[in-house]
Scaffold this motif. Structure first.
Motif, PDB file in Angstrom:
ATOM      1  N   LEU A 544       0.820  -1.207   0.000  1.00 46.04           N
ATOM      2  CA  LEU A 544       0.000   0.000   0.000  1.00 46.04           C
ATOM      3  C   LEU A 544       0.855   1.259   0.000  1.00 46.04           C
ATOM      4  O   LEU A 544       0.572   2.234  -0.724  1.00 46.04           O
ATOM      5  CB  LEU A 544      -0.931  -0.018   1.213  1.00 46.04           C
ATOM      6  CG  LEU A 544      -1.866   1.185   1.376  1.00 46.04           C
ATOM      7  CD1 LEU A 544      -2.794   1.309   0.171  1.00 46.04           C
ATOM      8  CD2 LEU A 544      -2.681   1.059   2.671  1.00 46.04           C
ATOM      9  N   GLU A 545       1.924   1.257   0.802  1.00 40.53           N
ATOM     10  CA  GLU A 545       2.823   2.414   0.838  1.00 40.53           C
ATOM     11  C   GLU A 545       3.525   2.606  -0.502  1.00 40.53           C
ATOM     12  O   GLU A 545       3.676   3.737  -0.990  1.00 40.53           O
ATOM     13  CB  GLU A 545       3.858   2.221   1.950  1.00 40.53           C
ATOM     14  CG  GLU A 545       4.792   3.391   2.156  1.00 40.53           C
ATOM     15  CD  GLU A 545       4.051   4.640   2.610  1.00 40.53           C
ATOM     16  OE1 GLU A 545       4.589   5.735   2.403  1.00 40.53           O
ATOM     17  OE2 GLU A 545       2.953   4.497   3.186  1.00 40.53           O
ATOM     18  N   ARG A 548       1.091   4.115  -2.898  1.00 42.73           N
ATOM     19  CA  ARG A 548       0.870   5.535  -2.621  1.00 42.73           C
ATOM     20  C   ARG A 548       1.989   6.392  -3.213  1.00 42.73           C
ATOM     21  O   ARG A 548       1.734   7.439  -3.825  1.00 42.73           O
ATOM     22  CB  ARG A 548       0.775   5.753  -1.119  1.00 42.73           C
ATOM     23  CG  ARG A 548      -0.545   5.306  -0.508  1.00 42.73           C
ATOM     24  CD  ARG A 548      -0.528   5.509   0.996  1.00 42.73           C
ATOM     25  NE  ARG A 548      -1.814   5.106   1.583  1.00 42.73           N
ATOM     26  CZ  ARG A 548      -2.046   5.078   2.903  1.00 42.73           C
ATOM     27  NH1 ARG A 548      -1.067   5.408   3.744  1.00 42.73           N
ATOM     28  NH2 ARG A 548      -3.231   4.707   3.337  1.00 42.73           N
ATOM     29  N   LYS A 549       3.230   5.929  -3.038  1.00 42.10           N
ATOM     30  CA  LYS A 549       4.351   6.668  -3.607  1.00 42.10           C
ATOM     31  C   LYS A 549       4.269   6.690  -5.130  1.00 42.10           C
ATOM     32  O   LYS A 549       4.533   7.724  -5.770  1.00 42.10           O
ATOM     33  CB  LYS A 549       5.657   6.040  -3.167  1.00 42.10           C
ATOM     34  CG  LYS A 549       5.946   6.185  -1.683  1.00 42.10           C
ATOM     35  CD  LYS A 549       7.274   5.546  -1.325  1.00 42.10           C
ATOM     36  CE  LYS A 549       7.568   5.692   0.171  1.00 42.10           C
ATOM     37  NZ  LYS A 549       8.864   5.074   0.542  1.00 42.10           N
ATOM     38  N   SER A 551       1.586   6.497  -6.895  1.00 40.92           N
ATOM     39  CA  SER A 551       0.485   7.397  -7.258  1.00 40.92           C
ATOM     40  C   SER A 551       0.904   8.861  -7.144  1.00 40.92           C
ATOM     41  O   SER A 551       0.548   9.693  -7.992  1.00 40.92           O
ATOM     42  CB  SER A 551      -0.723   7.112  -6.361  1.00 40.92           C
ATOM     43  OG  SER A 551      -1.777   8.000  -6.636  1.00 40.92           O
ATOM     44  N   GLN A 552       1.691   9.193  -6.114  1.00 47.08           N
ATOM     45  CA  GLN A 552       2.172  10.561  -5.951  1.00 47.08           C
ATOM     46  C   GLN A 552       3.106  10.949  -7.092  1.00 47.08           C
ATOM     47  O   GLN A 552       3.028  12.060  -7.633  1.00 47.08           O
ATOM     48  CB  GLN A 552       2.885  10.703  -4.606  1.00 47.08           C
ATOM     49  CG  GLN A 552       3.335  12.122  -4.296  1.00 47.08           C
ATOM     50  CD  GLN A 552       3.999  12.210  -2.927  1.00 47.08           C
ATOM     51  OE1 GLN A 552       4.070  11.211  -2.213  1.00 47.08           O
ATOM     52  NE2 GLN A 552       4.457  13.420  -2.580  1.00 47.08           N
ATOM     53  N   SER A 555       1.133  11.597 -10.170  1.00 48.93           N
ATOM     54  CA  SER A 555       0.436  12.885 -10.073  1.00 48.93           C
ATOM     55  C   SER A 555       1.374  14.038 -10.369  1.00 48.93           C
ATOM     56  O   SER A 555       1.004  15.003 -11.057  1.00 48.93           O
ATOM     57  CB  SER A 555      -0.169  13.037  -8.670  1.00 48.93           C
ATOM     58  OG  SER A 555      -1.104  12.020  -8.427  1.00 48.93           O
TER      59      SER A 555
END
Length: 619
Positions: A544-545, A548-549, A551-552, A555
């Motif tokens: 999950l972490e 998230r990275k 995805s960042q 973005s």
């Protein structure tokens, strides 16, 4: 094909008579390990329970079962076919019984047991001599099934040391037939990867063209096993597929125990089984004592009927045991279905199973004691005034009214003469051959002293008319009262089991779980995750972490691309605005004529309106 099956069955019977098989006929052979559920599967196909049960009973000879589909009894009566000679919906015949029809399936079960004991012995021995059974029913298909002894590892009883090799050789002799369809049975609570039957089937059928696997006892699988992998062939692939069978459980199974197993067992008990005429006469004489009596003593009836009632206790306790075993299966099945919810906390899962099993175990002796008391209550008081009980006077009167002699029942002289004849006959047969005169002693010169130890034991003799009548009256009374008690037991035992065992566990289970598990000092230990689950949770958190990275980063890249796109648009707009405001030469004029404001829908965000006015005045 439907017309060919009866011909093949007839050929099998002929080959059995000859003692050898000339050609290899098509057949379905059921193989599996001992206690793998082969017999239960066979009964499910037939739709009736007809195989022997119990720890001692098992398939110890090849059972060749021929199923014959027939029309229903009503249709046979209307058609008046030859099969209508047997007035039953279903019946069976044995080849060794000269095609004698068996209508009662309890008799079929007993005949199978007797034949296995006769050929294979009574101590778990095996034999390769087949037992032929043909079953006629409108609820079956035309099939020939062969049930073989189960594979066992350790010899017991009279089994030879090489019992495993003998059973495997017997199985191979049947499944080596290329026209044989192999039904390989494997229990779900065993390791299918190490299945002996699948290995044997693979040896004779490497292509898997005639092997069908059946997984039984799916409701008894281990908690951490997944049936989907086995049934989909992911563990061991089977070309023809794998069929799963779930054993009967829950309320349906208990209903079957109460009304089929227990009910039929009680109905199969003969009220007069174990009672001989000698036993009845002995009871009558012991009850009368040294004096003869004019009537049948009630003490003899009570003594004998209590002896028969006592026989109802064992099947009643067995009923309790069967229900207890079924409840244990339900507990295991429920724990299997709730695995996904409780897999995270294995200690909590084990504690719940332990509490439920403990409650069930505590109620078993209480229920057994109550069932024992039910039989003891019936033995404590013999109610001869029961409205359904046939009175002794009425039974005696019925026998007197059926007498075919010239004596009248209300003639006291006839009774006196009959009594005299009975006593005289009994005295002649039972007393020593000595002649005594009334009021005189025997002469010592003519007779010798009688030694009581030298008197021979009485031998079998013909009963007098009165003794026959007394025995028949006692038998009638015992049968009448036994049926009353059996009806009471058959009704009260299921109620007792439901009240003291099933309903008690259901009503008190939640409170017992709260009382034993809802404790502060136990919560931390019960809610401890397993190592596998903790590792999976850590891996999921790490994933999950990482996501998230990622995805960042995506973005940020998207924002940069968007900013660069708007920057390029802005530069283009500025350039166009400058060309429109400061246009020079014919090329610019041409551009002005060809370029229209509507061609630039985003021009509204370009130069200010003052610049456009300045352009128009210059033109």
């Amino acid at each position: 094909m439907e017309d060919l099956i009866p011909v093949i069955d007839k050929l099998q019977e002929i080959f059995n008579t000859l003692g050898r098989e000339i050609i290899q006929l098509p057949q379905i052979v059921i193989i599996g390990a001992q206690s793998s559920g082969k017999s239960s599967l066979l009964e499910s196909i037939v739709g009736r329970d007809f195989l022997p049960r119990g720890s001692r009973m098992m398939t110890r000879r090849p059972l060749i079962l021929q199923l014959v589909h027939i029309a229903s009894l009503e249709e046979r009566k209307q058609a008046a076919t030859l099969e209508s000679c047997v007035q039953a919906e279903e019946w069976a015949t044995f080849l060794h019984c000269k095609c004698k029809p068996f209508i009662d399936f309890n008799e079929i079960r007993q005949e199978i047991s007797n034949e296995m004991d006769r050929v294979a012995g009574t101590n778990k021995g095996i034999s390769s001599e087949p037992l032929y059974l043909k079953m006629y029913s409108s609820k079956v298909l035309n099939l020939t099934l062969i049930d073989l002894p189960g594979i066992t590892k350790v010899p017991v009883g009279d089994q030879p040391p090489d019992i495993e090799a003998q059973v495997k050789n017997m199985i191979l002799s049947y499944i080596s037939n290329p026209n044989c369809l192999i039904l390989a049975i494997t229990a779900a609570n065993t390791d299918i990867a190490s299945s002996e039957v699948l290995k044997l089937a693979g040896d004779v059928d490497p292509d898997g063209c005639r092997t069908l696997a059946v997984i039984t006892k799916l409701d008894l699988m281990e908690v951490r096993m997944d049936a989907i992998d086995m049934l989909m062939g992911r563990v061991i692939p089977v070309k023809l597929g794998i069929i799963g069978v779930v054993n009967s459980c829950g309320g349906a199974r208990m209903c079957y125990i109460f009304y089929e197993t227990f009910g039929q067992t009680l109905e199969s008990i003969d009220p007069l089984a174990g009672l001989s005429t000698r036993d009845i006469l002995t009871a009558i004489r012991n009850a009368t004592g040294p004096r003869p009596t004019l009537f049948i003593p009630e003490g003899s009836f009570e003594l004998l009927v209590k002896r028969q009632i006592k026989r109802l206790e064992e099947p009643s306790l067995r009923c309790v045991e069967l229900v207890h075993e079924e409840l244990q299966r339900i507990i295991q099945q429920c724990s299997t279905y709730s695995t996904q919810e409780l897999l995270r906390f294995p200690k909590l899962h084990e504690a719940i199973i332990e509490v439920v099993t403990g409650v069930l175990r505590k109620r078993l002796p209480i229920t057994n004691e109550m069932v024992h008391n039910l039989v003891a209550i019936e033995l404590a008081y013999i109610n001869t005034k029961h409205p359904d009980f046939v009175d002794m006077i009425l039974v005696s009167a019925s026998f007197n009214s059926n007498k075919n002699d010239t004596c009248q029942a209300n003639d006291p002289r006839c009774w006196k003469n009959e009594k005299g004849r009975d006593d005289t006959a009994a005295e002649e047969k039972e007393s020593p051959r000595a002649s005594f005169q009334l009021g005189a002693y025997p002469s010592t010169s003519q007779t010798h002293a009688i030694n009581l130890l030298d008197v021979p034991m009485p031998i079998a003799r013909k009963l007098s008319q009165r003794e026959q009548r007394d025995c028949e009256v006692i038998c009638r009374l015992i049968q009448s009262y036994f049926l009353i008690v059996r009806k009471n037991i058959q009704d009260s035992v299921p109620k007792t089991v439901m009240h003291f065992l099933v309903n008690y566990v259901k009503d008190h289970l939640q409170s017992e779980l709260v009382r034993q598990l809802y404790k502060t000092q136990l919560l931390e230990g019960l809610l401890t995750e397993s190592e596998d689950m903790a590792q999976q949770r850590n891996e999921a958190a790490s994933m999950l972490e990482t996501l998230r990275k990622a995805s960042q980063t995506i973005s940020e890249i998207r924002e940069i691309q968007l900013w660069m796109s708007w920057k390029q648009v802005g530069k283009a707009m500025v350039s166009i605005g400058q060309n429109l405001a400061l246009g020079e030469g014919e090329g610019s004029a041409t551009t002005r004529e060809q370029t229209k404001p509507e061609d630039f829908p985003i021009i509204s965000s370009g130069p200010e309106p003052g610049i456009l006015k300045q352009r128009e005045s210059a033109v």
